[in-house]
Design a protein around this motif. Structure first.
Motif, PDB file in Angstrom:
ATOM      1  N   LEU A  45     -16.615  -1.671   2.080  1.00 13.83           N
ATOM      2  CA  LEU A  45     -16.335  -0.947   0.840  1.00 13.83           C
ATOM      3  C   LEU A  45     -15.045  -1.486   0.240  1.00 13.83           C
TER       4      LEU A  45
ATOM      5  N   TRP B 163     -19.876  -1.377  -2.637  1.00 12.83           N
ATOM      6  CA  TRP B 163     -20.484  -1.547  -1.312  1.00 12.83           C
ATOM      7  C   TRP B 163     -21.075  -2.957  -1.218  1.00 12.83           C
TER       8      TRP B 163
ATOM      9  N   ALA C  22     -17.924   7.207   2.894  1.00 18.94           N
ATOM     10  CA  ALA C  22     -17.585   7.422   1.488  1.00 18.94           C
ATOM     11  C   ALA C  22     -17.283   8.893   1.221  1.00 18.94           C
TER      12      ALA C  22
ATOM     13  N   ILE D 107     -20.710   4.839  -5.361  1.00 19.47           N
ATOM     14  CA  ILE D 107     -20.547   3.461  -4.912  1.00 19.47           C
ATOM     15  C   ILE D 107     -21.407   2.558  -5.786  1.00 19.47           C
TER      16      ILE D 107
END
Length: 207
Positions: free
Chosen positions: A73, A103, A133, A141
């Protein structure tokens, strides 16, 4: 069951060996097996411009500490793949916010892949992406991915928006997505893979 360990700039020394192995597995998968030519390097590790102090690595480790999957991430307020390499995939502009991360680099160890069906480790990593997350307060994301992923993720109950058209690329057709991070998505992904409990190794979030 494998668990997800989170590696950041702050705790990277605790995972030095695992992180080195992670980059070597990335080379094996993306350069040697998938032949992503743009990633080729004279050494057997795969690192790109977004492997910086801002990156958050998700390592799926089995019961003996072996890496069986992983992902990454990157905060969208920093340089990232969609904004800096493929901005055309999001004609309205790549989403950027403190609570939006990108991502990338999702993988399952080649030895654990199952032909014709999704590997259980894939479920661990997918759940891990959402769990981490959610734990970090990430609301959404973004991802640049192969064109088959939208259908697959929707089947898991993920809420996604395609940010633009599919791009024909030398390493495969790709598309940009924006994904909502929700408890419902975590729960539905767990059900899809028969996962009964969180996959996140809590201790790694405090390292």
């Amino acid at each position: 069951m494998a668990t997800i360990h989170v590696v950041t700039w702050n705790n990277r020394r605790q995972y030095r060996r695992e992180l080195e192995r992670y980059f070597r597995i990335r080379y094996d998968i993306y350069v040697k097996r998938r032949q992503w030519h743009a990633l080729a390097r004279p050494i057997n590790i795969e690192m790109d411009a977004f492997d910086t102090e801002h990156a958050v690595y998700l390592l799926a480790l089995d019961s003996v500490g072996k890496i069986v999957g992983g992902s990454r991430l990157v905060p969208t307020l920093q340089p990232h793949l969609l904004a800096n390499v493929f901005p055309g995939l999001a004609p309205a502009g790549p989403p950027r916010a403190p609570d939006i991360f990108e991502w990338t680099r999702f993988f399952v160890s080649p030895a654990l892949r199952s032909r014709g069906r999704s590997s259980p480790i894939a479920g661990v990593v997918l759940c891990g992406v959402l769990e981490v997350a959610h734990k970090l307060g990430i609301r959404q994301i973004s991802v640049v991915c192969e064109s088959f992923w939208p259908k697959r993720l929707r089947a898991f109950g993920w809420s996604i928006v395609e940010l633009g058209d599919i791009l024909q690329h030398q390493d495969g057709d790709i598309v940009a997505l924006l994904i909502d991070v929700t408890p419902e998505a975590i729960a539905s992904t767990r059900r899809a893979y028969g996962i009964r409990e969180p996959v996140l190794a809590e201790a790694s979030m405090t390292g």
